[in-house]
Design a protein around this motif. Structure first.
Motif, mmCIF file in Angstrom:
data_model
loop_
_atom_site.group_PDB
_atom_site.id
_atom_site.type_symbol
_atom_site.label_atom_id
_atom_site.label_comp_id
_atom_site.label_asym_id
_atom_site.label_seq_id
_atom_site.Cartn_x
_atom_site.Cartn_y
_atom_site.Cartn_z
ATOM 1 N N ILE A 88 37.315 71.280 11.221
ATOM 2 C CA ILE A 88 37.047 72.532 10.511
ATOM 3 C C ILE A 88 38.103 73.580 10.838
ATOM 4 O O ILE A 88 38.718 74.165 9.941
ATOM 5 C CB ILE A 88 35.646 73.055 10.877
ATOM 6 C CG1 ILE A 88 34.568 72.075 10.397
ATOM 7 C CG2 ILE A 88 35.414 74.442 10.280
ATOM 8 C CD1 ILE A 88 33.173 72.377 10.910
ATOM 9 N N ASN A 89 38.318 73.833 12.127
ATOM 10 C CA ASN A 89 39.161 74.954 12.563
ATOM 11 C C ASN A 89 40.648 74.727 12.373
ATOM 12 O O ASN A 89 41.410 75.699 12.289
ATOM 13 C CB ASN A 89 38.895 75.253 14.039
ATOM 14 C CG ASN A 89 37.530 75.851 14.283
ATOM 15 O OD1 ASN A 89 36.835 76.225 13.344
ATOM 16 N ND2 ASN A 89 37.129 75.938 15.537
ATOM 17 N N VAL A 90 41.058 73.460 12.314
ATOM 18 C CA VAL A 90 42.494 73.175 12.188
ATOM 19 C C VAL A 90 42.779 72.421 10.891
ATOM 20 O O VAL A 90 43.296 72.996 9.927
ATOM 21 C CB VAL A 90 43.030 72.396 13.411
ATOM 22 C CG1 VAL A 90 44.553 72.208 13.296
ATOM 23 C CG2 VAL A 90 42.700 73.127 14.718
ATOM 24 N N GLU A 91 42.424 71.141 10.832
ATOM 25 C CA GLU A 91 42.816 70.315 9.681
ATOM 26 C C GLU A 91 42.234 70.846 8.365
ATOM 27 O O GLU A 91 42.962 71.022 7.383
ATOM 28 C CB GLU A 91 42.376 68.855 9.882
ATOM 29 C CG GLU A 91 43.199 68.103 10.918
ATOM 30 C CD GLU A 91 42.635 68.200 12.321
ATOM 31 O OE1 GLU A 91 41.639 68.962 12.515
ATOM 32 O OE2 GLU A 91 43.161 67.537 13.239
ATOM 33 N N GLY A 92 40.919 71.108 8.347
ATOM 34 C CA GLY A 92 40.302 71.591 7.119
ATOM 35 C C GLY A 92 40.801 72.964 6.711
ATOM 36 O O GLY A 92 41.035 73.227 5.523
ATOM 37 N N THR A 93 40.990 73.841 7.689
ATOM 38 C CA THR A 93 41.480 75.193 7.397
ATOM 39 C C THR A 93 42.901 75.152 6.859
ATOM 40 O O THR A 93 43.233 75.849 5.890
ATOM 41 C CB THR A 93 41.410 76.059 8.666
ATOM 42 O OG1 THR A 93 40.034 76.242 9.027
ATOM 43 C CG2 THR A 93 42.051 77.418 8.440
ATOM 44 N N LEU A 94 43.757 74.337 7.462
ATOM 45 C CA LEU A 94 45.147 74.251 6.994
ATOM 46 C C LEU A 94 45.232 73.659 5.589
ATOM 47 O O LEU A 94 46.049 74.100 4.772
ATOM 48 C CB LEU A 94 45.986 73.435 7.976
ATOM 49 C CG LEU A 94 46.281 74.130 9.313
ATOM 50 C CD1 LEU A 94 46.956 73.168 10.282
ATOM 51 C CD2 LEU A 94 47.157 75.366 9.097
ATOM 52 N N THR A 140 45.288 78.612 18.073
ATOM 53 C CA THR A 140 46.734 78.657 18.273
ATOM 54 C C THR A 140 47.442 77.648 17.378
ATOM 55 O O THR A 140 48.471 77.961 16.763
ATOM 56 C CB THR A 140 47.083 78.374 19.745
ATOM 57 O OG1 THR A 140 46.463 79.364 20.576
ATOM 58 C CG2 THR A 140 48.579 78.412 19.973
ATOM 59 N N ALA A 141 46.878 76.450 17.281
ATOM 60 C CA ALA A 141 47.491 75.410 16.459
ATOM 61 C C ALA A 141 47.558 75.838 14.998
ATOM 62 O O ALA A 141 48.586 75.641 14.325
ATOM 63 C CB ALA A 141 46.702 74.112 16.594
ATOM 64 N N THR A 142 46.492 76.446 14.494
ATOM 65 C CA THR A 142 46.478 76.898 13.106
ATOM 66 C C THR A 142 47.442 78.059 12.904
ATOM 67 O O THR A 142 48.184 78.100 11.917
ATOM 68 C CB THR A 142 45.049 77.303 12.695
ATOM 69 O OG1 THR A 142 44.168 76.202 12.949
ATOM 70 C CG2 THR A 142 44.988 77.662 11.223
ATOM 71 N N GLU A 143 47.429 79.007 13.822
ATOM 72 C CA GLU A 143 48.388 80.109 13.782
ATOM 73 C C GLU A 143 49.820 79.612 13.684
ATOM 74 O O GLU A 143 50.596 80.037 12.831
ATOM 75 C CB GLU A 143 48.290 80.940 15.072
ATOM 76 C CG GLU A 143 47.325 82.070 15.065
ATOM 77 C CD GLU A 143 47.547 82.962 16.273
ATOM 78 O OE1 GLU A 143 46.623 83.693 16.614
ATOM 79 O OE2 GLU A 143 48.630 82.944 16.871
ATOM 80 N N GLN A 144 50.184 78.724 14.597
ATOM 81 C CA GLN A 144 51.575 78.280 14.688
ATOM 82 C C GLN A 144 52.015 77.493 13.460
ATOM 83 O O GLN A 144 53.166 77.595 13.033
ATOM 84 C CB GLN A 144 51.770 77.464 15.972
ATOM 85 C CG GLN A 144 51.643 78.320 17.222
ATOM 86 C CD GLN A 144 51.822 77.554 18.510
ATOM 87 O OE1 GLN A 144 51.690 76.326 18.556
ATOM 88 N NE2 GLN A 144 52.110 78.257 19.592
ATOM 89 N N CYS A 145 51.091 76.739 12.896
ATOM 90 C CA CYS A 145 51.415 76.019 11.663
ATOM 91 C C CYS A 145 51.646 77.001 10.521
ATOM 92 O O CYS A 145 52.585 76.849 9.739
ATOM 93 C CB CYS A 145 50.300 75.046 11.323
ATOM 94 S SG CYS A 145 50.705 73.916 9.975
ATOM 95 N N LEU A 146 50.823 78.027 10.435
ATOM 96 C CA LEU A 146 50.992 79.051 9.405
ATOM 97 C C LEU A 146 52.333 79.756 9.557
ATOM 98 O O LEU A 146 53.058 79.973 8.591
ATOM 99 C CB LEU A 146 49.864 80.077 9.508
ATOM 100 C CG LEU A 146 48.717 80.011 8.513
ATOM 101 C CD1 LEU A 146 47.721 81.125 8.797
ATOM 102 C CD2 LEU A 146 49.197 80.094 7.084
ATOM 103 N N ILE A 147 52.655 80.119 10.774
ATOM 104 C CA ILE A 147 53.902 80.851 11.036
ATOM 105 C C ILE A 147 55.115 80.002 10.721
ATOM 106 O O ILE A 147 56.098 80.468 10.135
ATOM 107 C CB ILE A 147 53.936 81.330 12.498
ATOM 108 C CG1 ILE A 147 52.867 82.414 12.724
ATOM 109 C CG2 ILE A 147 55.314 81.871 12.871
ATOM 110 C CD1 ILE A 147 52.646 82.771 14.181
#
Length: 291
Positions: A88-94, A140-147
């Motif tokens: 949910i927090n990483v793969e699904g959100t990205l 952090t993982a989601t943030e960094q992928c977005l950036i």
């Protein structure tokens, strides 16, 4: 401007959604388990967001923003079920973010002060993340992928979010329930934070959108408290004689470590918007008036 609030039935998403609606914007919101009839059912992991939204949201030259407020936010729950929470927090959100960007939406991603280890506090946007628990690592993982992929998004880090409604679940309502049941108010020892009124976050997002801001911003109250200090103010305001008990993570029964100093430096945001955060004493007074 138009807005989509994914997770509009949760504490954060509900307040942002309701604020934007009251300001007259065209706003759509999604839910997963809520019974609110004004929200669209959407399962972030299993469903396509494009199939859930009305076509009118795409057929416009108006800027539209998607606020991703859906999250597994309980720290120990993230650690107990890493696979589900990361889905949910990483793969699904990205994947959701990628789909929304393909549809022309600007992303607003709420993140957390818990991307930091909590050793220093007063964190600025250019400080390096160093999370100490699974929830922080996922954000952090989601943030960094977005950036790394796109600098056209808005990433907003919040610290502890509190409310003035005793019937919602947040820090003050938890303390109030202990008071009503004549129990000690238990606080995690050694933790300092910048508690922020949930009703400040909708206006803060609106101001950033008005100036077409992009990038990373810390949005947190400029007041800093230890948990014991804030609890003392809360009990005094509610005229309670209950005791405040400080305990360690182990004594409370927490599974994951909590960062000790999570307060954020919001100068970048304040300099851009001249925003005034609601003082905690005023929030507590509002809370008292509704009890």
């Amino acid at each position: 401007m138009k807005f989509l609030v994914v997770g509009a039935s949760g504490f954060l998403g509900r307040h942002i959604f309701d604020y934007l609606k009251t300001k007259g914007y065209e706003v759509y919101g999604t839910k997963n388990k809520s019974d609110r009839s004004d929200l669209i059912h959407f399962d972030l992991v299993r469903e396509s967001i494009k199939e859930k939204l009305p076509s009118s949201i795409f057929q416009t030259k108006t800027r539209w923003y998607s606020i991703i407020a859906s999250v597994v936010g309980h720290v120990d729950q993230c650690a107990q079920d890493i696979r589900t929470s990361r889905a949910i927090n990483v793969e699904g959100t990205l994947q959701l973010i990628e789909n929304l960007q393909e549809m022309g939406s600007t992303i607003i991603y709420p993140s957390t002060s818990w991307v930091f280890n909590g050793e220093n506090g007063n964190y600025k946007e250019n400080d390096s993340p160093d999370p100490i628990n699974e929830y922080g690592r996922q954000k952090t993982a989601t943030e960094q992928c977005l950036i790394s992929k796109n600098n056209e998004s808005l990433i907003l880090r919040f610290d502890k979010i509190v409310g003035a409604n005793p019937h919602e679940f947040h820090l003050f309502s938890e303390w109030n329930n202990w008071i009503k049941n004549n129990q000690d108010v238990v606080c995690l020892g050694g933790q300092s934070f910048s508690p922020t009124f949930v009703d400040d976050l909708g206006p803060a997002i609106e101001k950033l959108c008005e100036v077409n801001a992009r990038g990373l911003f810390h949005i947190a109250n400029t007041e800093i408290f230890s948990r014991e200090e804030l609890a003392t103010i809360f009990l005094k305001t509610l005229q309670s004689t209950n005791k405040i008990i400080m305990k360690s993570e182990k004594e409370i029964g927490l599974l994951e470590r909590r960062p000790r100093k999570t307060y954020l430096n919001s100068e970048k945001f304040i300099d851009l918007t001249n925003f005034k955060f609601t003082p905690m004493q005023k929030v507590i007074n509002m809370f008292k008036s509704q009890t």
